[in-house]
Design a protein around this motif. Structure first.
Motif, PDB file in Angstrom:
ATOM      1  N   GLY A  64       1.012  -1.145   0.081  1.00  0.00           N
ATOM      2  CA  GLY A  64       0.218  -0.119   0.042  1.00  0.00           C
ATOM      3  C   GLY A  64       0.935   1.367  -0.077  1.00  0.00           C
ATOM      4  O   GLY A  64       0.541   2.278  -0.625  1.00  0.00           O
ATOM      5  N   ALA A  65       1.954   1.357   0.829  1.00  0.00           N
ATOM      6  CA  ALA A  65       2.758   2.241   0.857  1.00  0.00           C
ATOM      7  C   ALA A  65       3.343   2.716  -0.691  1.00  0.00           C
ATOM      8  O   ALA A  65       3.521   4.024  -0.889  1.00  0.00           O
ATOM      9  CB  ALA A  65       4.130   2.201   1.697  1.00  0.00           C
ATOM     10  N   CYS A  66       3.654   1.913  -1.278  1.00  0.00           N
ATOM     11  CA  CYS A  66       4.346   2.002  -2.708  1.00  0.00           C
ATOM     12  C   CYS A  66       3.182   2.520  -3.759  1.00  0.00           C
ATOM     13  O   CYS A  66       3.667   3.209  -4.257  1.00  0.00           O
ATOM     14  CB  CYS A  66       5.013   0.578  -3.361  1.00  0.00           C
ATOM     15  N   ARG A  67       2.084   1.798  -3.417  1.00  0.00           N
ATOM     16  CA  ARG A  67       1.019   2.342  -4.221  1.00  0.00           C
ATOM     17  C   ARG A  67       0.525   3.824  -4.122  1.00  0.00           C
ATOM     18  O   ARG A  67       0.528   4.443  -5.072  1.00  0.00           O
ATOM     19  CB  ARG A  67      -0.155   1.319  -3.951  1.00  0.00           C
ATOM     20  N   GLN A  68       0.636   4.284  -2.887  1.00  0.00           N
ATOM     21  CA  GLN A  68       0.491   5.600  -2.717  1.00  0.00           C
ATOM     22  C   GLN A  68       1.554   6.723  -3.312  1.00  0.00           C
ATOM     23  O   GLN A  68       1.228   7.328  -3.683  1.00  0.00           O
ATOM     24  CB  GLN A  68       0.309   5.851  -1.059  1.00  0.00           C
ATOM     25  N   VAL A  69       2.756   6.215  -3.115  1.00  0.00           N
ATOM     26  CA  VAL A  69       3.852   6.854  -3.777  1.00  0.00           C
ATOM     27  C   VAL A  69       3.633   6.678  -5.308  1.00  0.00           C
ATOM     28  O   VAL A  69       3.834   7.746  -6.012  1.00  0.00           O
ATOM     29  CB  VAL A  69       5.222   6.262  -3.419  1.00  0.00           C
ATOM     30  N   MET A  70       3.237   5.804  -5.807  1.00  0.00           N
ATOM     31  CA  MET A  70       2.949   5.631  -7.398  1.00  0.00           C
ATOM     32  C   MET A  70       1.957   6.727  -7.687  1.00  0.00           C
ATOM     33  O   MET A  70       1.919   7.272  -8.719  1.00  0.00           O
ATOM     34  CB  MET A  70       2.554   4.325  -7.777  1.00  0.00           C
ATOM     35  N   VAL A  71       0.843   6.760  -6.956  1.00  0.00           N
ATOM     36  CA  VAL A  71      -0.166   8.067  -7.380  1.00  0.00           C
ATOM     37  C   VAL A  71       0.242   8.962  -7.380  1.00  0.00           C
ATOM     38  O   VAL A  71      -0.229   9.937  -8.130  1.00  0.00           O
ATOM     39  CB  VAL A  71      -1.272   7.493  -6.079  1.00  0.00           C
ATOM     40  N   GLU A  72       1.170   9.501  -6.555  1.00  0.00           N
ATOM     41  CA  GLU A  72       1.841  10.663  -6.477  1.00  0.00           C
ATOM     42  C   GLU A  72       2.719  11.108  -7.654  1.00  0.00           C
ATOM     43  O   GLU A  72       2.691  12.218  -8.289  1.00  0.00           O
ATOM     44  CB  GLU A  72       2.742  10.779  -5.110  1.00  0.00           C
ATOM     45  N   PHE A  73       3.359  10.052  -8.456  1.00  0.00           N
ATOM     46  CA  PHE A  73       4.193  10.119  -9.443  1.00  0.00           C
ATOM     47  C   PHE A  73       4.025   9.733 -10.579  1.00  0.00           C
ATOM     48  O   PHE A  73       4.389  10.131 -11.804  1.00  0.00           O
ATOM     49  CB  PHE A  73       5.560   9.838  -8.963  1.00  0.00           C
ATOM     50  N   PHE A  74       2.971   8.776 -10.811  1.00  0.00           N
ATOM     51  CA  PHE A  74       2.682   8.185 -12.134  1.00  0.00           C
ATOM     52  C   PHE A  74       1.196   8.549 -12.541  1.00  0.00           C
ATOM     53  O   PHE A  74       0.434   8.917 -11.801  1.00  0.00           O
ATOM     54  CB  PHE A  74       2.351   6.579 -11.992  1.00  0.00           C
ATOM     55  N   LYS A  75       1.259   8.484 -14.073  1.00  0.00           N
ATOM     56  CA  LYS A  75       0.036   9.000 -14.606  1.00  0.00           C
ATOM     57  C   LYS A  75      -1.111   7.775 -14.416  1.00  0.00           C
ATOM     58  O   LYS A  75      -0.592   6.446 -14.230  1.00  0.00           O
ATOM     59  CB  LYS A  75       0.044   9.320 -15.984  1.00  0.00           C
TER      60      LYS A  75
ATOM     61  N   MET B 290      -4.858   0.970  -7.194  1.00  0.00           N
ATOM     62  CA  MET B 290      -5.039   2.048  -6.054  1.00  0.00           C
ATOM     63  C   MET B 290      -6.456   2.724  -6.426  1.00  0.00           C
ATOM     64  O   MET B 290      -6.299   4.246  -6.408  1.00  0.00           O
ATOM     65  CB  MET B 290      -3.997   2.975  -5.533  1.00  0.00           C
ATOM     66  N   PRO B 291      -7.625   2.148  -6.445  1.00  0.00           N
ATOM     67  CA  PRO B 291      -8.919   2.855  -6.634  1.00  0.00           C
ATOM     68  C   PRO B 291      -8.988   3.731  -5.660  1.00  0.00           C
ATOM     69  O   PRO B 291      -8.921   3.394  -4.459  1.00  0.00           O
ATOM     70  CB  PRO B 291      -9.823   1.885  -6.816  1.00  0.00           C
ATOM     71  N   GLY B 292      -9.633   5.035  -5.685  1.00  0.00           N
ATOM     72  CA  GLY B 292      -9.883   6.010  -4.553  1.00  0.00           C
ATOM     73  C   GLY B 292      -8.867   6.371  -3.711  1.00  0.00           C
ATOM     74  O   GLY B 292      -8.931   6.887  -2.456  1.00  0.00           O
ATOM     75  N   ALA B 293      -7.616   6.483  -4.531  1.00  0.00           N
ATOM     76  CA  ALA B 293      -6.390   7.049  -3.819  1.00  0.00           C
ATOM     77  C   ALA B 293      -6.370   8.400  -3.366  1.00  0.00           C
ATOM     78  O   ALA B 293      -7.091   9.328  -4.138  1.00  0.00           O
ATOM     79  CB  ALA B 293      -5.181   6.667  -4.772  1.00  0.00           C
ATOM     80  N   PHE B 294      -5.794   8.744  -2.477  1.00  0.00           N
ATOM     81  CA  PHE B 294      -5.573  10.139  -2.017  1.00  0.00           C
ATOM     82  C   PHE B 294      -4.633  10.702  -3.482  1.00  0.00           C
ATOM     83  O   PHE B 294      -3.643   9.995  -3.608  1.00  0.00           O
ATOM     84  CB  PHE B 294      -4.745  10.590  -0.881  1.00  0.00           C
ATOM     85  N   ASP B 295      -5.362  11.894  -4.020  1.00  0.00           N
ATOM     86  CA  ASP B 295      -4.301  12.446  -4.982  1.00  0.00           C
ATOM     87  C   ASP B 295      -4.535  14.163  -4.874  1.00  0.00           C
ATOM     88  O   ASP B 295      -5.264  14.432  -4.069  1.00  0.00           O
ATOM     89  CB  ASP B 295      -4.516  11.862  -6.417  1.00  0.00           C
ATOM     90  N   SER B 296      -3.787  14.791  -5.770  1.00  0.00           N
ATOM     91  CA  SER B 296      -3.832  15.868  -5.810  1.00  0.00           C
ATOM     92  C   SER B 296      -5.065  16.778  -6.076  1.00  0.00           C
ATOM     93  O   SER B 296      -5.396  17.759  -5.811  1.00  0.00           O
ATOM     94  CB  SER B 296      -2.678  16.835  -6.578  1.00  0.00           C
ATOM     95  N   LEU B 297      -6.046  16.013  -6.509  1.00  0.00           N
ATOM     96  CA  LEU B 297      -7.382  16.271  -6.912  1.00  0.00           C
ATOM     97  C   LEU B 297      -8.387  15.905  -5.918  1.00  0.00           C
ATOM     98  O   LEU B 297      -9.462  16.428  -5.865  1.00  0.00           O
ATOM     99  CB  LEU B 297      -7.981  15.706  -8.249  1.00  0.00           C
TER     100      LEU B 297
END
Length: 131
Positions: free
Chosen positions: A89-100, A123-130
């Motif tokens: 999960g931690a890696c997935r959240q980092v991926m959300v930050e940097f990957f399209k 990572m559906p429903g992830a925290f992102d900048s939006l």
């Protein structure tokens, strides 16, 4: 593309021998291709205080970010697992930050099993900048 790019798969496979895994004996390798064409590799690096361990995926991403990269085209993750390895999960959240959301991510194992996915599926429903 159902199969991972050969160069990324081989880089990820080659990095397995560099994993520092004296506690779990569970090596993981990753190869991340930036939009500039550079390939960054990562391995898991354990610590006796397990919370301080860093995963292969984050090692590759953080190395790329530290080198000035901000855009990425593909990621391959490989492990010595029965099925294709999946990121934590931690890696997935980092991926959300940097990957399209639709950037290809290949989950693989050393036996050749492969699954292609992307961070929107992982990572559906992830925290992102939006959010």
């Amino acid at each position: 593309m159902l199969e991972p790019p050969h160069d990324l798969l081989e880089k990820a496979r080659q990095t397995l021998k560099h994993a520092y895994v004296p506690y779990s004996h569970f090596p993981v390798g990753a190869a991340l291709k930036s939009s500039s064409g550079t390939i960054y590799t990562g391995v898991n690096i354990e610590n006796i205080s397990f919370g301080l361990t860093n995963c292969a995926e984050r090692t590759a991403i953080f190395t790329a970010i530290a080198s000035g990269e901000r855009e990425f085209d593909a990621l391959v993750i490989i492990g010595e697992t029965n099925e294709p390895i999946a990121p934590c999960g931690a890696c997935r959240q980092v991926m959300v930050e940097f990957f399209k959301p639709d950037m290809p991510i290949w989950l693989t194992n050393t036996a050749g099993k492969t699954v292609q996915t992307d961070i929107s599926q992982l990572m559906p429903g992830a925290f992102d900048s939006l959010t």
